[in-house]
Design an enzyme around this catalytic site. Sequence first.
Site, mmCIF file in Angstrom:
data_model
loop_
_atom_site.group_PDB
_atom_site.id
_atom_site.type_symbol
_atom_site.label_atom_id
_atom_site.label_comp_id
_atom_site.label_asym_id
_atom_site.label_seq_id
_atom_site.Cartn_x
_atom_site.Cartn_y
_atom_site.Cartn_z
ATOM 1 N N GLY A 217 29.920 41.350 47.043
ATOM 2 C CA GLY A 217 30.089 42.709 46.532
ATOM 3 C C GLY A 217 31.022 42.738 45.333
ATOM 4 O O GLY A 217 31.072 41.803 44.534
ATOM 5 N N SER A 218 31.803 43.795 45.240
ATOM 6 C CA SER A 218 32.622 44.016 44.042
ATOM 7 C C SER A 218 33.768 43.031 43.884
ATOM 8 O O SER A 218 34.389 42.982 42.818
ATOM 9 C CB SER A 218 33.170 45.450 44.046
ATOM 10 N N THR A 219 34.075 42.227 44.921
ATOM 11 C CA THR A 219 35.096 41.199 44.718
ATOM 12 C C THR A 219 34.629 40.182 43.675
ATOM 13 O O THR A 219 35.462 39.543 43.017
ATOM 14 C CB THR A 219 35.441 40.470 46.025
ATOM 15 N N PHE A 220 33.312 40.056 43.499
ATOM 16 C CA PHE A 220 32.771 39.125 42.504
ATOM 17 C C PHE A 220 33.066 39.599 41.084
ATOM 18 O O PHE A 220 32.996 38.811 40.130
ATOM 19 C CB PHE A 220 31.263 38.943 42.693
ATOM 20 N N LYS A 221 33.411 40.861 40.916
ATOM 21 C CA LYS A 221 33.743 41.372 39.580
ATOM 22 C C LYS A 221 34.925 40.643 38.964
ATOM 23 O O LYS A 221 35.097 40.639 37.743
ATOM 24 C CB LYS A 221 34.010 42.872 39.652
#
Length: 501
Positions: A217-221
């Site tokens: 999810g957004s941790t990959f940002k």
Amino acid sequence: MNKPLRKVSVFCLILVAALMLRSNWIQVVKADEYADHPQNQRAVFEEYSHPRGDFLVDNKPITGSEKTDSKEYTYQRTYVNGPMYAPVTGFKSQTYGSNLLENIEDDILSGEDDRLFVRRVIDVITGKDRRGGNVELTINAAAQEAAFKGLNGKTGAAVAIDPATGKILTMVSTPSYDPSALAVNDTAERDAAWKSFNEDPAKPMDNRAIRYTYAPGSTFKLITAAAALSSGKYKPDAATNFESPMRYENSAQSLTDHPGAANCRGATLERALEISCNTVFAGVATDLGDEAIKAQAEKFGFNDFGKYDFTKDGADTKNNLDVPTRVTASVYPTNEDDAQTMRAAIGQQSVQATPLQMAMVVAAIANNGKVMQPSLVNALRSQSLDTIESFQEKQIGEAVSPEVAKQLQDMMVGVVQEGSCPSAKINGVKVGGKTGTAQRGLNNSSPPYAWFVSFAEVDGKKVAVAVVVEDPGADVERDDISGCAAASPTAVGIMKAVLGK
């Protein structure tokens, strides 16, 4: 000698030669095969005829060897806080063998390691009971307990790493199981426990921290942001020119932003990370290209199918990294078009990561870009606690430059101070984080994965943490699941425990 007697003599010599040949065949050629045969119980009985060495956490044993009345299994393996440490130690069973560190460090624990030979000889001469060596773990007891309590009642995992050394301070997977149940001498009880654990749909024996991969999810940002800053085309505080919503290539559908189009349209990278704008990072990825995002992910450790050699004996496993327990590789796939790249850049599409991998990402950022080899073993010790082999920290790569790492640290601090997770603040401590709520299931039909990755620093001491929650419990509504609400409290507890707060 008459002819009949000569024939008898020759026949006897042939028999003796055959017996000698057979004896040597069994003792030399077939010895290992017979010794390792599953139906040969003598080797198992011998293994349990003396105390097994222990795993040590903070210099205290978390395992034991209890003497029993059994004529076959003189000693029985015991575990202190078994469910809490099971994802680290694994189990040792009379019937079902062993796994994880109980298996990998068996030579030391059983006393068979050649480096314990002198000790074995002394024990024979002095008549002392033979005993295995000890394995000192890198685990921090307080942090392990904080993680286990934080995930109580939830399905998930947590990993904490010392960024400067790569030492794994916490590894928890829930639900868990008690390995003591597989080590009892009562065969029926042991078999019943094995059957129960393996038939449980919650899979308590699986180590979610290193064997399961999830959409990050957004941790990959954080990785997409790292690629953007490393390219030189983007600055943390410079406005971008990406639209919100953003239409997928060759599609009537669009990527939207949960914080709202007005808050994300043209947002800076630092603000986009703080409030988690999808379109900004999707736009960055299409601008830089899929290969650039993939290359950045691989610098952090994704797609590691044998790139690094982590095994203690120098053997390359070719398909995973080891700590020294085997770890499932995290994956950033090759995407065929911009629409797939857009979704991959925000941790969806076919991107998959273990909690250990995401902890390594944050650890590298906190360590000024340096990626350190992770490890669960701090030292191997003899029965008298003399050091046989000690942990040696090792840098295995550089994910980003120190300048970019500092920019990412500041952006992560913004997430906690002014962004999506203010509840992660710790008084007197520098805390940076990133939330993630990853969609899963056909048409997002299943409850999302809730992520929180973070680092904390005080007085030069640092810790990096990743927590994922698959299922926060029956009392949590689907719409209320978020990385900050479901995962960050556990991460905060771990950080406080490591830093003594």
